[in-house]
Design a protein around this motif. Structure first.
Motif, PDB file in Angstrom:
ATOM      1  N   ASP A 102      47.700 -95.420 -59.393  1.00 44.95           N
ATOM      2  CA  ASP A 102      47.538 -94.439 -58.323  1.00 44.95           C
ATOM      3  C   ASP A 102      48.734 -93.485 -58.248  1.00 44.95           C
ATOM      4  O   ASP A 102      48.589 -92.298 -57.915  1.00 44.95           O
TER       5      ASP A 102
ATOM      6  N   ALA B  47      46.664 -91.638 -65.504  1.00 42.31           N
ATOM      7  CA  ALA B  47      46.131 -90.870 -64.374  1.00 42.31           C
ATOM      8  C   ALA B  47      44.605 -90.826 -64.392  1.00 42.31           C
ATOM      9  O   ALA B  47      43.970 -90.717 -63.340  1.00 42.31           O
TER      10      ALA B  47
ATOM     11  N   LYS C  25      48.380 -90.821 -60.992  1.00 46.53           N
ATOM     12  CA  LYS C  25      47.335 -89.858 -60.648  1.00 46.53           C
ATOM     13  C   LYS C  25      47.837 -88.860 -59.600  1.00 46.53           C
ATOM     14  O   LYS C  25      47.568 -87.654 -59.690  1.00 46.53           O
TER      15      LYS C  25
END
Length: 338
Positions: free
Chosen positions: A172, A243, A175
């Motif tokens: 996370d 990502a 990303k």
């Protein structure tokens, strides 16, 4: 300093491209660059004299997210004594082409193109770790190809608890921060830490390779691939792929169990190391381990494959347990056609 060492330095600093490395650097034995569609893929073949289904090797990540064909530096020579083998690197890995959107989903599509270019129509697909995403997507999407079987080694688990864990840190974080991270990586800010991780990996693999397999371990190839991981553009590719991982998992989670051909699963207990090291996450990690055991057993049972449980095993089963993997491949290869 030799030409090769200068090339490594230039590549690490971001001064030369993948294309320039391919043009100037001598490729390891069995390695070639294959053009498929509009891209180039690094391919390492061995055992081409053997008939029957080809063993196609797909690599996934270790704890540092390194996930190229360097992980097959022992297993491919071992399997090539009996079988025709191909280790194929995804776009953004090794000497394969750079791409803006590397992902396991994309590789499932690319793999079909590469196999057509190789004129390989009958395969056994061996997937390690997260490459199970590519392997199972590919199997579901290519019903016309003759698949002898699948062998999954510590696969990703497409169930809610595991998916939630995979989508957490660091996936996370990558990303959310990719746009800022890519130019930072270009400055070489993570090169030293990457080099330290590569050193740790080599020391670990040296401990894992069984003594009676030491003469089959291809350290030259292992080190060649490690050098590629160190390059700036490969650091960036890893960030892009991490990502994209959440979207890979969404596609993976939507798949039903694959039952058209046998699927064997080799399941190590590497999760136990993380449970021991992270007591504050014990309940979540235990649930992940139990969910993984259950899914792996059911996938093997539903498809007519084997479920092979390994105790006190490292995640890099490819180095630690080559005899177990070879035996599992032999069993799948001996199965009759449906």
């Amino acid at each position: 300093m030799t030409l090769l060492k200068w090339l490594v330095v230039y590549a690490v600093m971001g001064w030369i491209s993948t294309a320039e490395v391919k043009a100037a650097e001598a490729l390891p034995e069995g390695v070639r660059i294959i053009k498929a569609a509009s891209a180039e893929f690094q391919l390492r073949s061995a055992g081409l004299e053997h008939k029957g289904p080809a063993v196609v090797l797909l690599s996934g990540p270790n704890e540092h997210w390194h996930s190229d064909s360097g992980w097959f530096a022992l297993l491919q020579p071992v399997l090539a004594a009996k079988y025709r083998t191909y280790a194929i690197d995804r776009l953004g890995q090794g000497l394969s082409s750079e791409v803006n959107n590397p992902s396991y989903r994309r590789f499932a599509e690319d793999l079909a193109v590469v196999l057509r270019a190789l004129n390989e129509q009958e395969i056994l697909l061996l997937s390690f770790a997260s490459s199970s995403v590519s392997g199972l997507l590919f199997a579901h999407q290519n019903s016309r190809l003759k698949i002898q079987a699948l062998l999954l080694i510590d696969p990703d688990i497409p169930l809610p608890g595991s998916i939630a864990l995979y989508k957490g840190y660091p996936a996370d974080w990558y990303k959310a921060n990719l746009a800022q991270l890519l130019p930072e990586l270009k400055t070489g800010v993570w090169t030293d830490r990457t080099a330290k991780k590569l050193q740790q990996e080599r020391q670990l693999v040296q401990k894992l390779v069984p003594a009676d397999y030491a003469n089959q371990m291809d350290w030259a190839y292992f080190d060649f691939m490690a050098q590629q991981r160190l390059r700036i553009e490969r650091q960036q590719s890893r960030a892009k792929e991490i990502a994209a991982y959440a979207d890979d998992l969404d596609a993976y989670q939507a798949l039903p169990f694959y039952t058209k051909r046998p699927v064997s699963v080799i399941n190590s207990d590497f999760e136990q190391q993380q449970i021991n090291q992270n007591p504050e996450q014990k309940s979540q990690l235990l649930a992940w381990q139990q969910e993984g055991d259950g899914w792996s057993k059911e996938q093997a049972q539903r498809s007519g494959g084997q479920y092979i449980e390994l105790k006190d095993s490292d995640h890099l089963v490819l180095f630690q347990q080559p005899a177990v993997i070879t035996k599992a491949v032999d069993w799948l290869m001996a199965l009759p056609e449906k």
